[in-house]
Motif scaffolding. Sequence first.
Motif, mmCIF file in Angstrom:
data_model
loop_
_atom_site.group_PDB
_atom_site.id
_atom_site.type_symbol
_atom_site.label_atom_id
_atom_site.label_comp_id
_atom_site.label_asym_id
_atom_site.label_seq_id
_atom_site.Cartn_x
_atom_site.Cartn_y
_atom_site.Cartn_z
ATOM 1 N N ARG A 57 1.101 -1.123 0.027
ATOM 2 C CA ARG A 57 -0.100 0.036 0.012
ATOM 3 C C ARG A 57 0.899 1.209 0.039
ATOM 4 N NH1 ARG A 57 -2.041 -3.553 3.641
ATOM 5 N NH2 ARG A 57 -4.057 -4.303 3.090
ATOM 6 N N GLY A 58 0.687 2.183 -1.069
ATOM 7 C CA GLY A 58 1.455 3.406 -1.104
ATOM 8 C C GLY A 58 2.983 3.147 -1.674
ATOM 9 N N HIS A 59 2.940 1.810 -2.192
ATOM 10 C CA HIS A 59 4.201 1.508 -2.900
ATOM 11 C C HIS A 59 4.343 0.755 -4.076
ATOM 12 C CE1 HIS A 59 6.809 2.755 0.671
ATOM 13 N NE2 HIS A 59 5.665 2.392 1.592
ATOM 14 N N GLN A 60 3.012 0.768 -4.627
ATOM 15 C CA GLN A 60 2.884 0.213 -5.664
ATOM 16 C C GLN A 60 3.625 0.287 -6.770
ATOM 17 O OE1 GLN A 60 0.988 -2.790 -6.242
ATOM 18 N NE2 GLN A 60 -0.367 -2.500 -4.537
ATOM 19 N N SER A 61 4.168 1.811 -7.076
ATOM 20 C CA SER A 61 4.800 2.105 -8.068
ATOM 21 C C SER A 61 6.297 1.583 -8.193
ATOM 22 C CB SER A 61 4.852 3.800 -8.082
ATOM 23 O OG SER A 61 5.332 4.287 -6.998
ATOM 24 N N GLU A 62 6.864 1.305 -6.620
ATOM 25 C CA GLU A 62 8.122 0.966 -6.545
ATOM 26 C C GLU A 62 8.233 -0.590 -6.877
ATOM 27 O OE1 GLU A 62 10.188 2.167 -2.499
ATOM 28 O OE2 GLU A 62 7.905 2.798 -2.360
ATOM 29 N N LEU A 63 7.062 -1.054 -6.396
ATOM 30 C CA LEU A 63 6.985 -2.678 -6.651
ATOM 31 C C LEU A 63 6.951 -2.789 -8.282
ATOM 32 C CD1 LEU A 63 6.591 -5.677 -6.084
ATOM 33 C CD2 LEU A 63 4.032 -4.985 -6.344
ATOM 34 N N ARG A 64 6.315 -2.025 -8.910
ATOM 35 C CA ARG A 64 6.326 -2.065 -10.519
ATOM 36 C C ARG A 64 7.596 -1.774 -11.185
ATOM 37 N NH1 ARG A 64 2.854 2.351 -13.733
ATOM 38 N NH2 ARG A 64 4.411 3.660 -12.607
ATOM 39 N N LYS A 65 8.272 -0.793 -10.602
ATOM 40 C CA LYS A 65 9.623 -0.277 -11.020
ATOM 41 C C LYS A 65 10.815 -1.490 -10.953
ATOM 42 C CE LYS A 65 12.430 2.276 -8.574
ATOM 43 N NZ LYS A 65 13.632 1.339 -8.348
ATOM 44 N N HIS A 66 10.486 -2.208 -9.672
ATOM 45 C CA HIS A 66 11.707 -3.300 -9.623
ATOM 46 C C HIS A 66 11.257 -4.432 -10.453
ATOM 47 C CE1 HIS A 66 13.612 -1.076 -6.619
ATOM 48 N NE2 HIS A 66 12.616 -1.231 -5.714
ATOM 49 N N VAL A 67 10.129 -4.689 -10.618
ATOM 50 C CA VAL A 67 9.789 -5.920 -11.454
ATOM 51 C C VAL A 67 10.216 -5.525 -12.676
ATOM 52 C CG1 VAL A 67 7.803 -7.167 -12.637
ATOM 53 C CG2 VAL A 67 7.574 -6.951 -9.873
ATOM 54 N N LEU A 68 9.835 -4.320 -13.486
ATOM 55 C CA LEU A 68 10.243 -4.197 -14.912
ATOM 56 C C LEU A 68 11.616 -3.904 -14.968
ATOM 57 C CD1 LEU A 68 7.408 -1.241 -15.625
ATOM 58 C CD2 LEU A 68 7.694 -3.687 -16.541
ATOM 59 N N GLU A 69 12.520 -3.456 -13.986
ATOM 60 C CA GLU A 69 13.894 -3.554 -14.303
ATOM 61 C C GLU A 69 14.496 -4.922 -14.271
ATOM 62 O OE1 GLU A 69 15.369 -1.346 -10.927
ATOM 63 O OE2 GLU A 69 14.889 0.676 -11.839
ATOM 64 N N PHE A 70 13.930 -5.866 -13.324
ATOM 65 C CA PHE A 70 14.137 -7.097 -13.559
ATOM 66 C C PHE A 70 14.078 -7.737 -14.909
ATOM 67 C CE2 PHE A 70 13.900 -11.592 -12.202
ATOM 68 C CZ PHE A 70 15.253 -11.882 -11.992
ATOM 69 N N LEU A 71 12.858 -7.518 -15.209
ATOM 70 C CA LEU A 71 12.658 -8.157 -16.755
ATOM 71 C C LEU A 71 13.526 -7.614 -17.759
ATOM 72 C CD1 LEU A 71 8.745 -8.001 -16.551
ATOM 73 C CD2 LEU A 71 10.186 -9.928 -16.497
ATOM 74 N N GLN A 72 13.686 -6.424 -17.784
ATOM 75 C CA GLN A 72 14.840 -5.798 -18.607
ATOM 76 C C GLN A 72 16.026 -6.545 -18.413
ATOM 77 O OE1 GLN A 72 14.120 -1.626 -17.481
ATOM 78 N NE2 GLN A 72 12.208 -1.332 -19.045
ATOM 79 N N GLU A 73 16.625 -6.572 -17.244
ATOM 80 C CA GLU A 73 17.968 -7.332 -17.011
ATOM 81 C C GLU A 73 17.818 -8.625 -17.513
ATOM 82 O OE1 GLU A 73 18.476 -7.241 -12.646
ATOM 83 O OE2 GLU A 73 18.306 -4.737 -12.714
ATOM 84 N N THR A 74 16.967 -9.460 -17.186
ATOM 85 C CA THR A 74 16.844 -10.731 -17.636
ATOM 86 C C THR A 74 16.944 -10.743 -19.109
ATOM 87 O OG1 THR A 74 15.495 -11.286 -15.586
ATOM 88 C CG2 THR A 74 15.581 -12.986 -17.312
ATOM 89 N N SER A 75 15.789 -9.985 -19.680
ATOM 90 C CA SER A 75 16.072 -9.956 -21.434
ATOM 91 C C SER A 75 17.389 -9.661 -21.874
ATOM 92 C CB SER A 75 15.141 -8.883 -21.705
ATOM 93 O OG SER A 75 14.902 -8.974 -23.349
#
Length: 272
Positions: free
Chosen positions: A244-262
């Motif tokens: 709660r109140g940190h959804q944007s941070e969660l999304r950021k970390h998920v997207l960064e990891f997907l980009q790193e993995t790719s």
Amino acid sequence: MADPSASPPAQEFTFVNKKGLKLKGLLVDGGAGSKEVCILCHGFRSSKLGGTVSALSAGLAEAGVSSFRFDFSGNGESEGKFAYGNYWQEVEDLRAAVEFWTSKGSRVVCVAGHSKGGNCVVLYASKYHDVPCVINISGRFALEKGILERFGGQEGLRKLEDEGVLDIKDASGNVEYQVTKADLRDRLTTNMHAACLAIPELTRVLTIHGTSDEVIPADDAYQFAQRIPTHKLVLVKDADHCYRGHQSELRKHVLEFLQETSALQESGAQQS
């Protein structure tokens, strides 16, 4: 909870698990004709409409990433009877989802799960080695913990032992679900330590956990990090269990990891 009115359009799909049960899910298309999809798994007593997975799905769509989130058997709109524990059955439900999208010509590039869904994706990666990227969001490592809180303390545990079944009630005294001895045994015999060690090095795993998680302590995240071969740990400062109140941070970390993995996958393909 995510505001349904703010959610991107989703297409409904039905697929069948190995038991013949129909499972319901929602695809949110990232656009641009992408054939890659990330599968999202909800937590305990939740559904595909749960706030954390819904918000993450919306965030992925904004970044052009397609996602599919579904109800485990016995949850939400899916067929079946809800069962406490049921870890490996949920792995097989996820397997059915992966096979469903693979059969449609899509490539499942990631499986991500929140809370108990985090356990599911880690267990999946220990058994099936066909998804390159795994994201464990606030999963529980120590499954022997967190039981008494739901059972009403030692009294509830004794009642389960004596009567073989325990009614779990809500604040109003209504029965939400039942737990049997077999259900509890299922949880206690699910070995997260062994599962972590069985994940191959080629599978990249991200664990994200809030430092103020009131349901599962952040120490569990360190336990995953110490055992999984190719692992990245991210702690979100002050985030609770549902971010709660940190959804944007969660999304950021998920997207960064997907980009790193790719990027790593492309590099590995060039070298080979």
